[in-house]
Design a protein around this motif. Structure first.
Motif, PDB file in Angstrom:
ATOM      1  N   VAL B 231       0.854  -1.188   0.000  1.00  0.00           N
ATOM      2  CA  VAL B 231       0.000   0.000   0.000  1.00  0.00           C
ATOM      3  C   VAL B 231       0.894   1.243   0.000  1.00  0.00           C
ATOM      4  N   PRO B 232       0.633   2.220  -0.895  1.00  0.00           N
ATOM      5  CA  PRO B 232       1.458   3.435  -0.925  1.00  0.00           C
ATOM      6  C   PRO B 232       1.320   4.241   0.361  1.00  0.00           C
ATOM      7  N   ARG B 235      -1.804   6.437   1.182  1.00  0.00           N
ATOM      8  CA  ARG B 235      -2.994   5.656   1.496  1.00  0.00           C
ATOM      9  C   ARG B 235      -2.886   5.022   2.876  1.00  0.00           C
ATOM     10  N   ARG B 239      -5.964   5.715   5.176  1.00  0.00           N
ATOM     11  CA  ARG B 239      -6.892   4.615   5.443  1.00  0.00           C
ATOM     12  C   ARG B 239      -6.566   3.848   6.727  1.00  0.00           C
ATOM     13  N   HIS B 240      -5.293   3.690   7.014  1.00  0.00           N
ATOM     14  CA  HIS B 240      -4.949   2.824   8.138  1.00  0.00           C
ATOM     15  C   HIS B 240      -4.595   3.613   9.394  1.00  0.00           C
TER      16      HIS B 240
END
Lengths: 542, 325
Positions: B231-232, B235, B239-240
């Motif tokens: 995952v970039p 992100r 998102r996380h």
């Protein structure tokens, strides 16, 4: 003839540690290769640098650690020379990873379906619909029930084993050529571990993946490895085929590790302990109630269900079970650390259950406990001397006498006398567990409850602590209740074994009997799940 | 189904809490020195005993305390908040007239501090150890430590008096007679200084909270999992990390939201903002107890309500939270 490039070739890899560590390199001059369709196990104790190599391959090293020499060639391309963006493209696509702690490795606020689909999303694979289909396919493939509804679940709804399956599904999403597994079964129960190992092996065969498997458990190695690398203090001390390393270990360190693997000694018979029973437990009951409000029914769990056993002086009873079996609750009930709902606990004929806490307090010194976590069970602000003298002083022993006793105990458990004035953080896990044992012995107990007391320790340290406990038991003639999830350990040190399942003792008897002729279906399952059952470490180092 | 059950339980509890607050306020206010009748008589310029006794009888102040309390409770339960001694209008009308101004101010300050605080906190965490991080954290510390009234006065001094960019007080230009969008723009112009002043403290709190929480979450295992998935970085942060780091910020935001009605007394006084805070302040000075009690009641009700809403929202923000908890 053109030489075939191996899937992964680690070539002279060194990772330097910042100044102030006890050694200069986290790993030094590491070289090994992994072919497609092969499982390579990297074995070592904590601090050996085994996880470091996995993190270096994935580019997940902490920022203060940088590889200082060597190459990591994945299909011939050097991962260490790649930019972060290039590396991000390879992660998840060519090589993916699963971790030790399934409880914390998933994002708690995303559904498992979203998390699996994200791998495909960030690598630009398929559209929303094809990704959804693939998620269902993957969940089904790793053996999770009802994928259609499970994918909308949040991780906290899943058990440890199920979460690890989700992790595996995530790792497989793009069919990578290589899987890195960092202690993926260490945090799981033994029957779950057997299932996950089985799954990994099955997938690896079906997809022809190369698997780099990091573990500390030689039993696991014996079950799945094709090739083995043994590491000590950042160096590879031995590598070869699984057969060679397991059955004909050459390096002394490997031999020492293998000798420390707990293995029931089938020929040995133990002298039956005789004399008056010290502790008699009859029909013990303990029920947990949780929740339950104005409108909701409480959740009732029978943690200890009609448990009875007898323990004599100098005898060791092994209480074996998986998480949630009620084995720890049983230990806490016996020490009156928690209330019981029914039954008797007769200590030297006197029932402890009806006693008030005040009436029980003078008896506490006879019943002591050694805890699981050697890091959390010692007060970090107290010196070892204070920890060892507090109990006796509280029980009316004069200070100078208690101090003398504490110093004797340090010698007894094999610690340096200088430990007396030091603090817990200055000791390793094994040393702290020795302090824990000394603390319990400071009160001259007649009964010791050891709750998973060696579970957090490396195998060689575990063997030492077990030896110490057996030795002390013989010397001091105390009774021990040894609570553990590890049947191998229990079989090695106990006179009797009781297997607990859902709060009840389903089978009890001498270790050889339980091990070789288990009667209850659950015991049979438990024994079948023990990793490396068909391998005899004793023969390897004989 | 579970949510409904939860809601009913909580609403029942909330009603009792508000009732308790009302009774407590009523009794506490009796302890305060000063007699409303005497103040009123003094202001009217007639201080003789007979007039004061007449005023007392008129407002029911000559009754025993428990009779006053019972009749007050009775009135409240029937929706009547009483009658202002001084302004001779129903308390409910007074409050309703002032409430929109206060909600506009505190609401703007709430959104302002939440958005700015989270953005700055994320930036500081993302660029940890950089010059930007140091600047943001120093700024946050300064506004965290500086008293609100001083910030307000300095802001008026700089932006109104010296630079003449923003109006120093009131809610709209008096006598300008704006309507429609022109009026909205005029109010927005007046809103800037009080909003920023009121919001800066909470901005500082949110910045520090977001940064600390982000840094903590960044070290958790699932962030490592996300990196291992490829995952970039952007992100991962969105998102996380942020999604998990926002939970403590949310908790604190619900505390600020509880002060939507009662938390702007100082700001309203400095900027002459015609809101509840000033109403309360004036009522206190004039011993206008029915108004004071009315404001307390509305404030308590809002706090209880916001808490309830926050608990409900929590279950959407964090799926792990069960109703029973």
């Amino acid at each position: 003839m053109k030489p075939i490039t191996p899937l992964l070739k680690v070539d002279n890899l060194s990772i330097e540690l910042p100044a102030g560590f006890d050694r200069k390199y986290a790993v030094e001059n590491l070289s090994y290769t992994l072919e497609a369709g092969e499982i390579l196990c990297v074995v070592g104790e904590s601090g050996s640098g085994k996880s470091m190599t996995a993190n270096a391959i994935m580019g997940l090293l902490p920022s203060y650690l940088k590889p200082s020499a060597g190459r990591i060639l994945l299909k011939g391309r050097d991962l260490l020379a790649m930019s972060e963006a290039e590396l991000a493209r390879e992660r998840g696509r060519t090589v993916s990873m699963i971790f030790q702690e399934p409880l914390s490795a998933l994002n708690p606020l995303m559904t498992v379906g979203e998390q699996i689909a994200e791998v495909m999303l960030v690598h630009g694979e398929g559209d929303a619909r094809s990704r959804d289909e693939r998620v269902l396919e993957l969940l089904d493939y790793v053996g999770l029930p009802d994928p259609a509804s499970l994918r909308h679940s949040y991780p906290f709804r899943l058990s440890g084993g199920q979460r690890q399956r989700v992790m595996i599904a995530m790792a497989l999403a793009l069919e990578p050529a290589m899987l890195v597994a960092d202690e993926p079964t260490t945090a799981l129960d033994v029957t779950t571990q057997a299932q996950i190992l089985d799954l990994i092996r099955r997938i690896q065969r079906a997809k022809g993946m190369g698997v780099l498997f990091i573990t500390h458990d030689f039993g696991v190695v014996a079950d799945i490895a094709d090739k083995v690398v043994v590491m000590e203090k950042g160096l590879i001390v031995e590598q070869g085929t699984a057969d060679d390393v397991l059955n004909r270990p050459r390096h002394p360190y490997t031999r020492r590790l293998i000798a420390a693997v707990p293995h029931p000694d089938e020929s040995a018979t133990r002298a039956e302990a005789a004399g008056e029973p010290l502790l008699e437990v009859r029909n013990l009951q303990k029920t947990y109630r949780s929740g339950g409000g104005l409108f909701t029914r409480p959740r009732i769990v029978k943690a200890v269900d009609d448990v009875s056993f007898t323990l004599r002086r100098g005898e060791t009873l092994g209480v074996v079970g998986e998480s949630g079996s009620g084995k720890s609750t049983l230990g806490r009930c016996i020490l009156k650390l928690t209330d019981v709902d029914g039954g008797e606990i007769r200590y030297r004929g006197k029932d402890l259950v009806p006693l008030s806490q005040a009436a029980f307090r003078p008896m506490r010194r006879h019943l002591q406990m050694v805890f699981q976590d050697p890091f959390a069970s010692l007060n970090p602000r107290h010196t070892i001397g204070r920890i060892l003298t507090d109990g006796p002083v509280a029980n009316g022993v004069p200070m100078d006498e208690a101090q003398k006793k504490a110093r004797d105990l340090l010698a007894l458990v094999g610690l340096d006398p200088s430990a007396y004035d030091r603090y817990p953080h200055e000791f390793s896990g094994g040393q702290r567990q020795r302090v824990g044992i000394a603390r319990a012995l400071a009160l001259d107990p007649e009964l010791l409850v050891a709750d998973e007391s060696v579970s957090a320790l490396d195998v060689s340290v575990q063997a030492q602590v077990l030896d110490l406990m057996q030795d002390l038991q013989k010397k001091l003639d105390i009774a021990v209740i040894f609570i553990t999830h590890d049947l191998r350990v229990a079989a090695e040190v106990c006179d009797k074994i009781a297997v607990m399942y859902r709060g009840a003792i389903v089978e009890a008897g001498p270790p050889a009997e339980v091990f070789n002729a288990p009667r209850h279906a659950y015991t049979q399952k438990l024994i079948a799940a023990i990793p490396g059952r068909h391998w005899n470490p004793r023969a390897a180092v004989a | 189904m579970k949510t409904l059950e939860f809601l009913i339980q909580r609403l029942a509890k909330a009603a009792f809490v508000v009732l308790g607050v009302v009774i407590l306020n009523f009794l506490l206010i009796q302890l305060a020195p000063g007699d409303p009748a005497a103040v009123l008589a003094g202001e009217a310029g007639a201080g003789d005993e007979q007039f004061i006794a007449q005023l007392r009888a008129q407002f029911g102040l000559d009754q025993p305390l428990y009779v006053q309390l019972l009749s007050y409770l009775q009135n409240i339960l029937s929706g009547d908040l009483g009658y202002s001694y001084r302004n001779q209008v129903p308390v409910a009308d007074l409050i309703m007239e002032r409430l929109p101004a206060t909600l506009l101010l505190t609401g703007s300050a709430f959104v302002f501090s939440l958005v700015l605080g989270i953005v700055l906190g994320v930036l500081a965490a993302y660029k940890r150890g950089s010059l930007g991080d140091s600047l943001i954290m120093t700024g946050a510390l300064v506004f965290y430590a500086t008293p609100l009234f001083w910030v307000a006065l300095m802001a008026v001094l700089v932006f109104s008096i010296h630079l003449d960019w923003l109006p120093p007080f009131d809610m709209e230009s008096i006598g300008a007679g704006y309507t429609g969008w022109a009026r909205a723009a005029d109010i927005a112009h007046h809103l800037v200084l009080p909003t920023v002043t009121l919001g800066l403290f909470f901005t500082a709190v949110y910045t520090r909270l977001t940064r600390a929480s982000m840094l903590e979450v960044m070290n958790l295992d699932f962030v490592k999992t996300a990196r291992a998935k490829g995952v970039p970085k952007g992100r991962i942060i969105r998102r996380h990390v942020l999604r998990n780091a926002i939970l403590p910020v949310f908790t604190f935001a619900s505390v600020q939201a509880g002060q939507l009605v009662g938390g702007a007394v100082l700001t309203e006084t400095v900027f002459a903002w015609p809101g509840i805070g000033r109403l309360m302040f004036d009522a206190l000075m004039q011993r206008d107890y029915p108004v004071l009690l009315g404001v307390f009641l509305v404030t308590a009700a809002v706090v209880v309500l916001v808490n309830l809403v926050a608990d409900l929202l929590y279950r959407f923000v964090d799926p792990r939270i069960e109703t029973a908890g």
